[in-house]
Write an enzyme that holds these catalytic residues in place. Structure first.
Site, PDB file in Angstrom:
ATOM      1  N   ARG A  32      31.882 -15.007   9.434  1.00  0.00           N
ATOM      2  CA  ARG A  32      31.979 -13.807  10.277  1.00  0.00           C
ATOM      3  C   ARG A  32      31.704 -14.117  11.750  1.00  0.00           C
ATOM      4  NH1 ARG A  32      31.541  -8.681   7.613  1.00  0.00           N
ATOM      5  NH2 ARG A  32      32.224  -8.970   5.490  1.00  0.00           N
ATOM      6  N   ARG A  36      30.846  -8.264  15.012  1.00  0.00           N
ATOM      7  CA  ARG A  36      30.067  -7.279  15.777  1.00  0.00           C
ATOM      8  C   ARG A  36      28.855  -7.804  16.530  1.00  0.00           C
ATOM      9  NH1 ARG A  36      29.230  -3.131  11.085  1.00  0.00           N
ATOM     10  NH2 ARG A  36      29.033  -5.132  10.061  1.00  0.00           N
ATOM     11  N   ARG A  45      36.652  -3.309  19.756  1.00  0.00           N
ATOM     12  CA  ARG A  45      36.670  -2.338  18.644  1.00  0.00           C
ATOM     13  C   ARG A  45      36.613  -0.890  19.122  1.00  0.00           C
ATOM     14  NH1 ARG A  45      37.219  -0.446  14.723  1.00  0.00           N
ATOM     15  NH2 ARG A  45      35.543  -0.503  13.182  1.00  0.00           N
ATOM     16  N   ASP A  81      40.566  -9.285   6.703  1.00  0.00           N
ATOM     17  CA  ASP A  81      39.532  -8.875   5.751  1.00  0.00           C
ATOM     18  C   ASP A  81      40.024  -9.158   4.346  1.00  0.00           C
ATOM     19  OD1 ASP A  81      36.821  -7.315   5.830  1.00  0.00           O
ATOM     20  OD2 ASP A  81      37.887  -6.624   4.056  1.00  0.00           O
ATOM     21  N   TYR A 158      35.540  -4.212  -5.623  1.00  0.00           N
ATOM     22  CA  TYR A 158      35.851  -3.168  -4.637  1.00  0.00           C
ATOM     23  C   TYR A 158      36.867  -2.171  -5.179  1.00  0.00           C
ATOM     24  CZ  TYR A 158      33.241  -5.631  -1.042  1.00  0.00           C
ATOM     25  OH  TYR A 158      32.234  -6.221  -0.331  1.00  0.00           O
TER      26      TYR A 158
END
Ligand code: 1CP
Length: 356
Positions: A32, A36, A45, A81, A158
């Site tokens: 990652r 963020r 974003r 993703d 998921y």
């Protein structure tokens, strides 16, 4: 943009370590690494929706390059993703701020599997390939580019839970209530993954990582039946397809997060992957002993260790590298970097690794 004539690679430390060759310094990249914790990503974003970034090659490329402009990293990973696969198979996936991915209409019973389609991968996930090709050019050979996917069991989780879960009760219940249908679902997902990874290599990916992020929910019995065979199949089929197409193979990394030491050892010795990623709970010395000399290990600094002082982070990086030693090792965190990680810690981590 051309899928050939990519710029010449200037830093091949990561690829050398993956193949077990000697390196001048230990290579490092961070799971990652585009995300963020970077102010420039947060700024980007505010202007663009998460999946719009994934689906727009120029945007995905820009975000992939952001950490490379700041840090002395030895590999890049394409911004995307793991949930683009359930999306391509027909499920709606939304990225809710402060929550994460949400699938409003998850699979409740095996009958719901009829809602899934086998996507035309080149068409429906072609945007990932285009982002990879563009990024290979824009990287100008600085470092290699990694492509990735979620592993079948992680994606199944998921698709059934409808998002992240702290118990995985529904998806684990499927394994006992509907064992045959669970295998059917895992096989369907595997078929899509194989095509998807081959497309990524055709587009310019120089290595591939398979994220089994939900490995922690499986004991050895469940892992043997619902994770191991599909992970093995992915490696075999990606390699045989590339061979048929006369395309050069690339190193493959498997990251069975949270899997037991028995399951990790089995994967490390029997699946054909060049690299195995381990999380921060696994002891480096024990891992080396159990996995043997024929696989590179990637990991495994605790992402939370980056909240210590910069000096401590650097020392800990050095100490972990010493435990693994310089051969067949790729430094990384034991899971994705947290959003509020100090930038100075990332710098200290990289400095510590490159000192050795
Ligand atoms: O709003 C935002 O910006 C969302 C945050 C975010 C980001 C930056 C998500 C949501 N995904 C990503 C990008 C991403 N996801 C990358 C980019 C490349 C890089 O590493 O720099 C990668 C490799 C992933 C892979 C991914 N997505 C995994 C496997 C790795 C892991 O963390 O175990 C998983 C499990 C996901 C699902 C996902 N996507 C996003 C979140 C918050 C989650 C986890 C949800 C949960 O289970 O709670």
């Amino acid at each position: 943009m051309s899928q050939q004539n990519f710029p010449v690679l200037k830093n091949d430390r990561f690829l050398k370590a993956a193949k077990g060759e000697e390196v001048d310094k230990i290579p490092i990249w961070i799971m990652r690494q585009a995300g963020r914790y970077l102010p420039e990503f947060r700024e980007f974003r505010t202007k663009h929706d998460f999946f719009t970034i994934c689906q727009t090659p120029e945007y995905a490329c820009e975000v992939t390059l952001q950490p490379l402009r700041r840090f002395d990293l030895d590999a890049s990973i394409i911004f995307s993703d793991i949930l683009v696969i359930p999306q391509a198979m027909g499920l709606v996936v939304e990225m809710k701020s402060g929550v994460g991915p949400v699938l409003p209409e998850p699979l409740k019973t095996p009958e719901d599997m009829s809602r899934l389609k086998m996507p035309n991968v080149e068409k429906e996930l072609g945007y990932v390939g285009e982002a990879i090709t563009l990024t290979r050019h824009k990287l100008e050979g600085k470092v290699p580019l990694i492509g990735f996917t979620g592993a079948p069991w992680t994606l199944m989780g998921y698709m059934i839970q409808g998002g992240g879960s702290s118990t995985m009760v529904q998806s684990r219940s499927w394994l006992y209530k509907y064992p045959e249908d669970s295998c059917k679902l895992l096989q369907k997902i595997t078929d899509v993954i194989v095509e998807y990874l081959v497309m990524q290599v055709k587009s310019g990916a120089q290595a591939l990582q398979i994220f089994e992020s939900h490995g922690n929910w499986l004991n050895d019995e469940l892992f043997d039946k619902y994770s191991f065979p599909y992970i093995k199949q992915i490696n075999e089929r990606v390699n045989s397809t590339l061979e048929e197409l006369n395309i050069q193979k690339v190193p493959m990394i498997v990251f069975p997060k949270g899997a037991t030491m028995n399951s990790l050892e089995k994967i490390a010795k029997n699946c054909g992957y060049e690299v195995i990623g381990i999380d921060w709970t696994v002891d480096p010395v024990e891992a080396r002993k159990r996995f043997g000399p024929n696989i590179t290990i990637q990991g495994n600094m605790d992402p939370c260790a980056l909240y210590a002082t910069a000096d401590e982070v650097e020392q800990r990086a050095l100490s972990i590298c010493n435990k693994f030693s310089k051969t067949r090792y790729i430094a990384n965190l034991g899971h994705g970097i947290n959003p509020d990680t100090p930038i100075t810690s990332v710098e200290a981590f990289i400095k510590g690794v490159h000192t050795l």
